[in-house]
Design an enzyme around this catalytic site. Structure first.
Site, short mmCIF file in Angstrom:
data_model
loop_
_atom_site.label_atom_id
_atom_site.label_comp_id
_atom_site.label_asym_id
_atom_site.label_seq_id
_atom_site.Cartn_x
_atom_site.Cartn_y
_atom_site.Cartn_z
N ASN A 1 43.06 32.25 42.18
CA ASN A 1 43.51 32.62 40.84
C ASN A 1 44.95 33.10 40.94
OD1 ASN A 1 43.94 33.69 38.31
ND2 ASN A 1 42.56 35.46 38.58
N TRP A 2 45.86 32.23 40.53
CA TRP A 2 47.29 32.56 40.68
C TRP A 2 47.76 33.56 39.63
CZ3 TRP A 2 50.29 27.31 41.66
CH2 TRP A 2 49.79 26.72 42.83
N LYS A 3 46.97 33.79 38.62
CA LYS A 3 47.37 34.68 37.52
C LYS A 3 48.72 34.19 36.95
CE LYS A 3 44.77 38.24 39.81
NZ LYS A 3 44.43 39.63 39.91
N HIS B 1 37.69 37.05 33.17
CA HIS B 1 38.30 37.84 34.24
C HIS B 1 38.51 39.28 33.74
CE1 HIS B 1 41.24 39.28 37.14
NE2 HIS B 1 40.80 38.34 37.95
N GLU C 1 40.92 41.17 33.90
CA GLU C 1 42.21 41.38 33.22
C GLU C 1 42.15 40.89 31.78
OE1 GLU C 1 44.56 39.46 36.25
OE2 GLU C 1 44.04 41.08 37.61
N GLU D 1 33.29 40.56 40.78
CA GLU D 1 34.58 41.17 41.07
C GLU D 1 34.57 42.64 40.66
OE1 GLU D 1 37.81 37.98 41.47
OE2 GLU D 1 37.81 38.64 39.40
N SER E 1 40.43 41.70 46.61
CA SER E 1 41.20 41.95 47.83
C SER E 1 40.65 41.22 49.06
CB SER E 1 41.32 43.46 48.10
OG SER E 1 41.98 44.10 47.01
N GLY F 1 42.80 36.37 44.49
CA GLY F 1 44.01 36.58 43.72
C GLY F 1 45.24 36.55 44.63
N GLY F 2 45.73 37.73 45.00
CA GLY F 2 46.98 37.85 45.76
C GLY F 2 47.07 36.94 46.98
C1 PEP Z 1 41.27 38.35 41.13
O1 PEP Z 1 42.17 38.66 40.36
O2 PEP Z 1 40.37 37.59 40.73
C2 PEP Z 1 41.29 38.92 42.46
C3 PEP Z 1 40.19 38.90 43.16
O3 PEP Z 1 42.48 39.44 42.89
P1 PEP Z 1 42.81 40.00 44.37
O4 PEP Z 1 42.26 39.00 45.36
O5 PEP Z 1 44.30 40.09 44.40
O6 PEP Z 1 42.13 41.32 44.49
#
Ligand code: PEP
Length: 260
Positions: free
Chosen positions: A9-11, A96, A98, A168, A214, A235-236
């Site tokens: 997920n590049w956001k 999500h 967010e 999540e 994470s 994500g990141g």
């Molecule tokens: C996400 O936004 O779906 C996510 C899991 O982010 P991160 O891996 O950066 O915690």
């Protein structure tokens, strides 16, 4: 056996140029990859047209980060299933945290989007998870159970069997704090149990449940070795080829060891 699925997920990251160079690098590094795990990239809408051209002939699949519950019409700023399908998207992330937090998406709205996604041939990746306050108050099971029931409302068993759920925990997203493998697996078990109660165990066993929060190359193997964890929503760590490849590698190794 459920195949592991790893989705990035590049956001709101990467313009078209960064998208093109990232996918070029990833494809090169996936040359010896044999489809042991599913890999989905979910770039921003603006990068989808570049991404769809770039992933041709590779094992990579494409997903969007959101989708309208409407077919078309006067919904400024929204993007429809038909538009995403025309770009080669097969997956869509829905609900999500967010979107729940910043755009006030409710379980009811997410449920409408899930129905639209399924009706138009998409695989929805539906996100659920508790906040830190909710976990501290001992409300994790209640919150996650309510979210699962809400987003799967009025679906058939056959439809639910096609869905991907991402567990999540909100406190683990983008914080560098990962749920322990036991904590994560407990969340996944709870989700499977809730689906079994609503539908059947056979249906619950079909649903791919990803962990998100994470995940990185160092913790992915431990997480993916849990019996109810079928991959990750990343994500990141999906933004850099090195870290994303580390996670893919962990998925491949786990698949190989569970096939032994
Ligand atoms: C996400 O936004 O779906 C996510 C899991 O982010 P991160 O891996 O950066 O915690």
């Amino acid at each position: 056996m459920r195949k592991k699925l790893i989705a990035g997920n590049w956001k709101m990251n990467k313009d078209i140029h960064e998208t093109a160079s990232f996918i070029t690098e990833l494809k090169e590094r996936l040359k010896d990859f044999g489809n042991e795990v599913g890999i989905v990239l979910c770039p921003p809408f603006t990068s989808l047209v570049v991404a769809t051209a770039q992933i041709k002939g590779s094992p990579l699949r494409l997903g969007a980060q959101n989708m309208s519950e409407h077919d078309d019409g006067a919904y400024t700023g929204e993007v429809s299933a038909k538009m995403l399908a025309a770009l080669g998207c097969e997956y869509v992330i829905l609900g999500h945290s967010e979107r729940r937090q910043y755009f006030k998406e409710s379980d009811q709205l997410i449920n409408a989007k899930v129905k639209k996604a399924l009706a138009t041939g998409f695989t929805p990746i539906v996100c659920v998870g508790e906040t830190l306050e909710e976990r501290k108050a001992g409300l994790t099971d209640q919150i996650v159970g309510t979210q699962v029931k809400g987003v799967l409302h009025e679906l058939s068993s056959a439809e639910v069997g096609k869905i991907v759920i991402a567990y999540e925990p909100v406190w683990a997203i983008g914080t560098g704090v990962t749920a322990t493998p036991d904590q994560a697996n407990a969340g996944h078990k709870l989700i499977r149990k809730t689906i079994a109660k609503m539908f059947s165990w056979a249906t619950a066993e079909m649903v791919v449940i990803q962990y998100g929060g994470s995940v990185n190359g160092a913790n992915a193997a431990d997480l993916f070795s849990q019996p109810d964890i079928d991959g990750g929503l990343i994500g990141g760590a999906s933004l850099k080829a090195d870290s994303f490849m580390g996670i893919i590698q962990a998925g491949v190794e786990q698949s190989a060891s569970s096939n032994r």
